[in-house]
Scaffold this motif. Sequence first.
Motif, mmCIF file in Angstrom:
data_model
loop_
_atom_site.group_PDB
_atom_site.id
_atom_site.type_symbol
_atom_site.label_atom_id
_atom_site.label_comp_id
_atom_site.label_asym_id
_atom_site.label_seq_id
_atom_site.Cartn_x
_atom_site.Cartn_y
_atom_site.Cartn_z
ATOM 1 N N VAL A 140 0.816 -1.219 0.000
ATOM 2 C CA VAL A 140 0.000 0.000 0.000
ATOM 3 C C VAL A 140 0.846 1.265 0.000
ATOM 4 N N VAL A 141 2.169 1.129 0.169
ATOM 5 C CA VAL A 141 3.047 2.300 0.101
ATOM 6 C C VAL A 141 3.770 2.307 -1.240
ATOM 7 N N GLY A 142 4.568 3.352 -1.476
ATOM 8 C CA GLY A 142 5.218 3.502 -2.761
ATOM 9 C C GLY A 142 6.287 2.456 -3.040
ATOM 10 N N ALA A 143 6.485 2.162 -4.318
ATOM 11 C CA ALA A 143 7.496 1.190 -4.730
ATOM 12 C C ALA A 143 8.902 1.725 -4.493
ATOM 13 N N GLY A 144 9.087 3.041 -4.588
ATOM 14 C CA GLY A 144 10.400 3.626 -4.339
ATOM 15 C C GLY A 144 10.862 3.370 -2.924
ATOM 16 N N THR A 145 9.994 3.684 -1.975
ATOM 17 C CA THR A 145 10.286 3.461 -0.562
ATOM 18 C C THR A 145 10.601 2.002 -0.295
ATOM 19 N N TYR A 221 12.417 -2.051 -10.564
ATOM 20 C CA TYR A 221 13.495 -2.561 -9.701
ATOM 21 C C TYR A 221 12.945 -3.447 -8.587
ATOM 22 N N LEU A 222 11.771 -3.111 -8.077
ATOM 23 C CA LEU A 222 11.144 -3.943 -7.053
ATOM 24 C C LEU A 222 10.847 -5.332 -7.609
ATOM 25 N N SER A 223 10.466 -5.381 -8.877
ATOM 26 C CA SER A 223 10.217 -6.671 -9.529
ATOM 27 C C SER A 223 11.499 -7.503 -9.602
ATOM 28 N N VAL A 224 12.617 -6.840 -9.879
ATOM 29 C CA VAL A 224 13.912 -7.524 -9.915
ATOM 30 C C VAL A 224 14.270 -8.067 -8.530
ATOM 31 N N LEU A 225 14.062 -7.238 -7.511
ATOM 32 C CA LEU A 225 14.403 -7.639 -6.143
ATOM 33 C C LEU A 225 13.520 -8.785 -5.657
ATOM 34 N N PHE A 226 12.228 -8.690 -5.931
ATOM 35 C CA PHE A 226 11.280 -9.710 -5.480
ATOM 36 C C PHE A 226 11.343 -10.990 -6.329
ATOM 37 N N LEU A 361 6.598 18.120 3.905
ATOM 38 C CA LEU A 361 7.073 18.204 5.287
ATOM 39 C C LEU A 361 6.940 16.819 5.918
ATOM 40 N N PRO A 362 7.707 15.845 5.449
ATOM 41 C CA PRO A 362 7.595 14.486 6.011
ATOM 42 C C PRO A 362 7.976 14.465 7.482
ATOM 43 N N MET A 363 7.360 13.554 8.228
ATOM 44 C CA MET A 363 7.517 13.556 9.673
ATOM 45 C C MET A 363 8.109 12.274 10.254
ATOM 46 N N GLN A 364 7.830 11.113 9.659
ATOM 47 C CA GLN A 364 8.255 9.863 10.305
ATOM 48 C C GLN A 364 8.167 8.692 9.323
ATOM 49 N N LEU A 365 8.694 7.553 9.774
ATOM 50 C CA LEU A 365 8.565 6.281 9.074
ATOM 51 C C LEU A 365 8.973 6.387 7.605
ATOM 52 N N ASP A 366 8.087 6.004 6.681
ATOM 53 C CA ASP A 366 8.439 6.002 5.255
ATOM 54 C C ASP A 366 8.195 7.343 4.573
ATOM 55 N N GLN A 367 7.678 8.320 5.300
ATOM 56 C CA GLN A 367 7.294 9.594 4.694
ATOM 57 C C GLN A 367 8.452 10.345 4.025
ATOM 58 N N PRO A 368 9.664 10.390 4.611
ATOM 59 C CA PRO A 368 10.745 11.106 3.912
ATOM 60 C C PRO A 368 11.087 10.497 2.557
ATOM 61 N N PHE A 369 10.947 9.177 2.410
ATOM 62 C CA PHE A 369 11.181 8.540 1.108
ATOM 63 C C PHE A 369 10.099 8.952 0.109
ATOM 64 N N HIS A 370 8.837 8.945 0.564
ATOM 65 C CA HIS A 370 7.752 9.351 -0.329
ATOM 66 C C HIS A 370 7.949 10.789 -0.804
ATOM 67 N N GLY A 371 8.398 11.643 0.111
ATOM 68 C CA GLY A 371 8.654 13.031 -0.264
ATOM 69 C C GLY A 371 9.705 13.125 -1.353
#
Length: 447
Positions: A140-145, A221-226, A361-371
Amino acid sequence: MEPKKPTKKILMFPWLAFGHISPFIQLAKHLSNTFEIHLCSSPVNLQSIQSKLPRTPSNPIHLLHLNLPPSPELPPHMHSTNGLPLRLIPTLLNAFDKAAPDFTSILHKLNPDLLITDMFQPWAVHSAAALNIPAVFFLVVGAGTFSHSVHSVLHHGVDFPFPELDLQNHWLFKRHQNDPSDSSVGVATSRFLQLVKDLEVYSDVVLVNSFMEIESKYIDYLSVLFKKKVVPVGPLVALSDEKSDVLDWLDQKEPKSTVYVSFGSEYYLSNEDRAELAMGLEMSGANFIWVIRFGKGESVGIREALPEGFIERVGERGLVVDGWAPQMGILKHTSIGGFVCHCGWNSVVEAAVNAVPIIALPMQLDQPFHGKVAVAAGVAVEAARGVDGAVQREGVAKAIKEVLFEKKGEELSGKAKEICESLKVKDGKNIDTCVVEISRILESGKN
């Protein structure tokens, strides 16, 4: 002639956070046109989503209660992350784990043809495997993160191939800090590691609430990793036709003259960050709608929570809302020119759907990656922070001015519009691909 009833049953099982449940619901709505859909969660969560489900009798979404064991510290009405203090997340997760036998009973009784599950309950996929029920992981979160995190486990010590997502400055310090109050970080990490370990138990398809327009290289890249096919099913957002005084207020403002400010349903600003954000909004000179939320049990008024005289000084150019506002309705309004947010993934997706640039203005967890994903996609600027990561009024004001009043904002708005138009052209195609892949798994009858 009555439409043919679905013959294949799918059980959908999200983690107990609204940020996870919401995309599961949206995916369920789409899949219910083809399959018989059952959604499992705690009673308090199911009660809160009843109004969000389609009322058409032809394609109902069946709700199944998961009974978590209650405790004095965590009674049934707190079997959700909504409003839950971070220190109680491990307690909730422990109760969730103890509900595994109840979930196994649900599997036996329902006997679904497929399980679509989240990352926080590794026991669910093992229970399904024991009954020869194939399981699909829904990210449910981004593939980049997620690709960044998976890479760090599978290729430890090797540079991530997309350096634009590498964290810097205060985020590196915060991630390596031993902060006992942020226990959710340890919880998420342990479950993530278990998921990577269990990848072979899942089917050969992974679903992700994303889209190629902003995350194509990360999805690949996620497909390659998985070593699995990663199928983007986004953007999954709730449509909004709700009426609100907030929208009436926006009707009085000029096009793209206003920023919308919200930090999601489950994050609460500290007093210091809230005060700095307020002063930044005031300094920016922009119109704004700001939704402020307080945690359960906090009896704080809006005026008390803001700097003295703030409401009076901003006057008609600012509207502060306590608790809730129709986010999708606000974001699609022509007066909105920017979105000041924490970069929860659902907020990033909703901004993209409405062609609204982000002031991150990311605050925690995976938010800085999404930003960073949003910045790399050309639809966001990140507000400058203090060396310790604290919100700074000057950084907030500068970023808002960039987006609303300067050439940078025109570039961001143009890119956001380009992505939005592409999504409109492709409307429904990601879901069609998802249905094809799920049907293939069901026809094979095995993982």
